[in-house]
Structures are given as structure tokens and as C-alpha cells.
Motif scaffolding. Structure first.
Motif, PDB file in Angstrom:
ATOM      1  N   LEU A   1      30.901  42.340  30.131  1.00 13.37           N
ATOM      2  CA  LEU A   1      29.916  42.000  31.163  1.00 13.37           C
ATOM      3  C   LEU A   1      30.276  40.685  31.840  1.00 13.37           C
ATOM      4  O   LEU A   1      30.081  40.516  33.047  1.00 13.37           O
ATOM      5  CB  LEU A   1      28.519  41.901  30.542  1.00 13.37           C
ATOM      6  N   GLY A   2      30.824  39.766  31.054  1.00  7.27           N
ATOM      7  CA  GLY A   2      31.192  38.462  31.591  1.00  7.27           C
ATOM      8  C   GLY A   2      32.447  38.463  32.435  1.00  7.27           C
ATOM      9  O   GLY A   2      32.753  37.460  33.086  1.00  7.27           O
ATOM     10  N   SER A   3      33.175  39.582  32.451  1.00 13.91           N
ATOM     11  CA  SER A   3      34.426  39.638  33.224  1.00 13.91           C
ATOM     12  C   SER A   3      34.228  40.220  34.623  1.00 13.91           C
ATOM     13  O   SER A   3      35.198  40.537  35.311  1.00 13.91           O
ATOM     14  CB  SER A   3      35.455  40.489  32.467  1.00 13.91           C
ATOM     15  N   TYR A   4      32.991  40.355  35.057  1.00 17.20           N
ATOM     16  CA  TYR A   4      32.699  40.894  36.396  1.00 17.20           C
ATOM     17  C   TYR A   4      33.399  40.055  37.467  1.00 17.20           C
ATOM     18  O   TYR A   4      33.308  38.824  37.478  1.00 17.20           O
ATOM     19  CB  TYR A   4      31.188  40.887  36.613  1.00 17.20           C
ATOM     20  N   ASP A   5      34.105  40.732  38.372  1.00 16.46           N
ATOM     21  CA  ASP A   5      34.869  40.024  39.399  1.00 16.46           C
ATOM     22  C   ASP A   5      34.077  39.781  40.671  1.00 16.46           C
ATOM     23  O   ASP A   5      34.618  39.278  41.667  1.00 16.46           O
ATOM     24  CB  ASP A   5      36.160  40.780  39.728  1.00 16.46           C
ATOM     25  N   GLY A   6      32.787  40.144  40.654  1.00 19.36           N
ATOM     26  CA  GLY A   6      31.949  39.936  41.825  1.00 19.36           C
ATOM     27  C   GLY A   6      32.054  41.020  42.868  1.00 19.36           C
ATOM     28  O   GLY A   6      31.393  40.964  43.908  1.00 19.36           O
ATOM     29  N   LYS A   7      32.890  42.041  42.606  1.00 19.19           N
ATOM     30  CA  LYS A   7      33.111  43.093  43.583  1.00 19.19           C
ATOM     31  C   LYS A   7      32.881  44.493  43.029  1.00 19.19           C
ATOM     32  O   LYS A   7      32.201  45.311  43.629  1.00 19.19           O
ATOM     33  CB  LYS A   7      34.536  42.989  44.133  1.00 19.19           C
ATOM     34  N   SER A   8      33.473  44.774  41.875  1.00 19.59           N
ATOM     35  CA  SER A   8      33.483  46.141  41.361  1.00 19.59           C
ATOM     36  C   SER A   8      32.883  46.213  39.953  1.00 19.59           C
ATOM     37  O   SER A   8      33.243  45.413  39.078  1.00 19.59           O
ATOM     38  CB  SER A   8      34.920  46.668  41.329  1.00 19.59           C
ATOM     39  N   LEU A   9      32.020  47.198  39.710  1.00 13.80           N
ATOM     40  CA  LEU A   9      31.470  47.406  38.376  1.00 13.80           C
ATOM     41  C   LEU A   9      32.567  47.758  37.384  1.00 13.80           C
ATOM     42  O   LEU A   9      32.460  47.459  36.195  1.00 13.80           O
ATOM     43  CB  LEU A   9      30.432  48.532  38.406  1.00 13.80           C
TER      44      LEU A   9
ATOM     45  N   MET B   1      34.136  45.353  34.738  1.00 12.11           N
ATOM     46  CA  MET B   1      33.509  45.064  33.446  1.00 12.11           C
ATOM     47  C   MET B   1      33.926  46.063  32.371  1.00 12.11           C
ATOM     48  O   MET B   1      33.704  45.819  31.179  1.00 12.11           O
ATOM     49  CB  MET B   1      31.987  45.040  33.601  1.00 12.11           C
ATOM     50  N   GLY B   2      34.468  47.198  32.773  1.00 13.84           N
ATOM     51  CA  GLY B   2      34.975  48.185  31.827  1.00 13.84           C
ATOM     52  C   GLY B   2      33.955  48.667  30.810  1.00 13.84           C
ATOM     53  O   GLY B   2      34.305  48.918  29.647  1.00 13.84           O
ATOM     54  N   GLN B   3      32.721  48.850  31.227  1.00 11.92           N
ATOM     55  CA  GLN B   3      31.676  49.220  30.264  1.00 11.92           C
ATOM     56  C   GLN B   3      31.842  50.633  29.708  1.00 11.92           C
ATOM     57  O   GLN B   3      31.275  50.964  28.655  1.00 11.92           O
ATOM     58  CB  GLN B   3      30.305  49.057  30.909  1.00 11.92           C
ATOM     59  N   GLU B   4      32.647  51.459  30.365  1.00  9.56           N
ATOM     60  CA  GLU B   4      32.908  52.804  29.847  1.00  9.56           C
ATOM     61  C   GLU B   4      33.582  52.755  28.475  1.00  9.56           C
ATOM     62  O   GLU B   4      33.499  53.720  27.700  1.00  9.56           O
ATOM     63  CB  GLU B   4      33.806  53.578  30.824  1.00  9.56           C
TER      64      GLU B   4
END
Length: 335
Positions: A189-197, A200-203
Motif C-alpha cells: 500500500l505504501g508503494s503507490y506511485d500516485g498514478k496506478s493502483l 501497489m500490487g495488492q493482487e
């Protein structure tokens, strides 16, 4: 083998649930609590210290409004965080709402007060305690809904497997797996680049179809990873694009541990974020930086998370954003 701390807290909640007058409550509190117990609760409650303030500031008024109340935990976890013994629990306090509580008008109907509690145990006694109540949901059940709902509003159920309360010691390796999976998910969650979900690689961490996210009232409950993203994650990161985890200093009330295939993350506060985007809870961006108090419980199946119970002290968070929810209630009641 019975886990002593979990049994201790389970017995405490059971006896507190049965105590119906101040003398009985005080007897229970003196049995289980340190005499200088520090108690903090979600807004609108103020910090309390000692058994008497627990009664006068929290439990007495609650019992007066819900005289037949029962505490019904459906998750109870024990563990260690930085050499501190912790027990965290969540469930419902159920009772007939027969007298106004915190200026919320009585309904004379059953009420499900969703709660979470975190306890620190030292020298065989509970020395510190924190309680979260989903106050927006209490207001919703009483007929007041001040914010537009994106997701469905309901009183969340307990774990689908029905195994959230076990007084036995858990398998250390299973606990380790749960804690590592939770920590990796939070790092994602903390690796969000501000552009793409996808950044975050939550899958990698969630069961994409079976995932259930039981959020606080005002946000609601979602199904599946896409439902979580649509109804909670996107509105939240749009509103708070710089959100992050608060620094875990000695001054920060924080804990993170696992118990079998369950894990817990608690912070009072737990995170920060600046309100820079429109839409969350129907609000316009205020530019205010706030520090939400949050507690999460997760259940793991195999190598994926499948259920997540989430508490945010919404009354406090909205207050930080300049919104007085109980002021709104008072104005509405006074016409």
C-alpha cells in the motif's frame, strides 16, 4: 494449551457483560485492571484513568442506555509487540437502546454497537486499554445518516470460518505467515506511485474474488478486490494522496501482531494524510492534515488475505477536518 492472556481478557469481558450495577462493575474492574488503568476510547470520549473513571466516563452511561447489554466478541487475538503482551478483540455490544446515549436519541429497539478493543497486560493485570466504537453506525441505526454512502451499510458479521475466538496457543509458524503477509501487504500500500493502483500490487496479497472488507460506517462493506478499490481505496487515496503510516515512536500508541491465521494492526493514531482531494464522504478538499486512529483485523487462508475488519475513529477524523458530527446531531434534534 490455554493462552493465559487471551483467557484473562475473555473472562474479563464475560464478567463485565454480566455486571449490571456500579458495585458489580467495580468488583470486576478491580479484579482484572491495574488500579491506575489508562483508558482511551474513540471520540467523543475523553482519556480516562482508574477504575472509577472507567465507570463514570464510559461503562456506566453505556449500561444505563443499554441495560440488557451483552458483549459478543467474534475475534480475540493474543500476541507480543516489542516485548509488550497484547490482546485485541472485536465484535458487537448488543442491547436494547432504551435511554439516550451521548445525545443520540433512544430507539427502544435492539442496537448492535460494533466495537474493537486493545489491551496491554503487565504484571498479570490490564494496565492500558483502548476502545473503538463505530459511532457513525450507531447514529445510522438510530436513523441519522449524515454522509452519502458509496458501499453497502450493514453491521459486519464475524469470520466466515467461525474460529475467531480461540483460547488455545496458536501455531507459531502460522502466526509468522500471517504477520509477514500482513506486513508485506501494508508495504505494498505504501508503494503507490500516485498514478496506478497496480503499483501497489495488492493482487499478490488478497483473494481477489472472495475478499471481504468490512469498513466503518460512512464507507461501508465491499466484496472482492475490485469492490474494495472502487468503493474505498480510490476515493480515499484521491482525498489523501500523501497518506502514510505514522512513525512508531514511544509516544505513538501502536501494535502489530498475529495469532494463527489472524493478524491485527492498531494505532492511536495509525496514519496521516492531507485532505487534498474531493469526494470522500461527499466532502470538498480542506487542505487539512489529519491523523486517523485505526485498527484492522485480518483473516488469512493459505497465502492470501480473505477478510478484513476495519475501524477508523470517524468522529475524531471528521473533527480534525472541522466537521462536528455531534453538533450536527444536536442542531437536527433542536430543529
Amino acid at each position: 494449551m490455554i493462552n493465559t492472556n487471551k483467557k484473562y481478557v475473555a473472562d474479563f469481558l464475560n464478567e463485565l457483560s454480566q455486571a449490571k450495577i456500579d458495585e458489580q462493575i467495580m468488583s470486576v474492574l478491580k479484579t482484572y485492571l491495574d488500579g491506575n488503568i489508562e483508558l482511551k476510547a474513540s471520540s467523543p470520549f475523553k482519556p480516562m484513568q482508574g477504575c472509577q473513571e472507567w465507570i463514570s466516563g464510559l461503562w456506566g452511561p453505556l449500561l444505563k442506555s443499554f441495560p440488557d447489554l451483552q458483549i459478543q466478541p467474534y475475534i480475540l487475538l493474543g500476541g507480543e509487540y516489542k516485548e509488550t503482551s497484547c490482546v485485541s478483540t472485536t465484535g458487537n455490544i448488543i442491547g436494547t437502546f432504551s435511554q439516550d446515549w451521548l445525545e443520540i436519541p433512544k430507539t427502544d429497539q435492539p442496537m448492535w454497537i460494533r466495537y474493537a478493543a486493545h489491551f496491554v497486560i503487565e504484571n498479570g493485570k490490564i494496565s492500558k486499554a483502548w476502545f473503538f466504537f463505530d459511532m457513525l453506525d450507531v447514529l445510522r441505526q438510530a436513523g441519522f445518516n449524515f454522509f452519502p454512502n458509496r458501499a453497502i451499510e450493514c453491521v459486519p458479521p464475524g469470520p466466515m470460518t467461525g474460529d475467531g475466538v480461540s483460547l488455545q496457543d496458536s501455531d507459531h509458524e502460522e502466526s509468522k505467515k500471517s504477520l509477514e503477509l500482513t506486513a508485506n501487504m501494508l508495504d505494498g500500500l505504501g508503494s503507490y506511485d500516485g498514478k496506478s493502483l497496480e503499483s501497489m500490487g495488492q493482487e499478490r496479497f488478497w483473494h481477489e474474488e472472495k475478499m471481504m472488507w468490512y469498513g466503518p460506517s460512512g464507507i461501508g462493506t465491499t466484496r472482492g478486490l475490485k469492490g474494495f478499490q472502487k468503493y474505498h481505496q480510490v476515493p480515499f487515496i484521491t482525498a489523501f494522496p500523501d497518506r502514510g503510516i505514522t512513525e512508531k515512536t514511544d509516544a505513538t500508541q501502536f501494535a502489530q501482531f498475529a495469532d494463527g491465521n489472524y493478524s491485527c494492526d492498531f494505532g492511536f493514531p495509525a496514519m496521516y494524510g492531507t485532505h487534498l482531494g474531493d469526494g470522500w464522504l461527499g466532502l470538498k478538499a480542506s487542505g487539512i492534515k489529519c491523523y486517523p486512529r485505526v485498527v484492522d483485523f485480518w483473516r488469512r487462508e493459505g497465502n492470501k488475505l480473505v477478510e478484513n475488519w476495519v475501524f477508523i475513529d470517524m468522529i475524531d477524523m471528521l473533527g480534525q477536518l472541522g466537521i462536528d458530527v455531534f453538533g450536527k446531531l444536536k442542531s437536527l434534534r433542536n430543529g
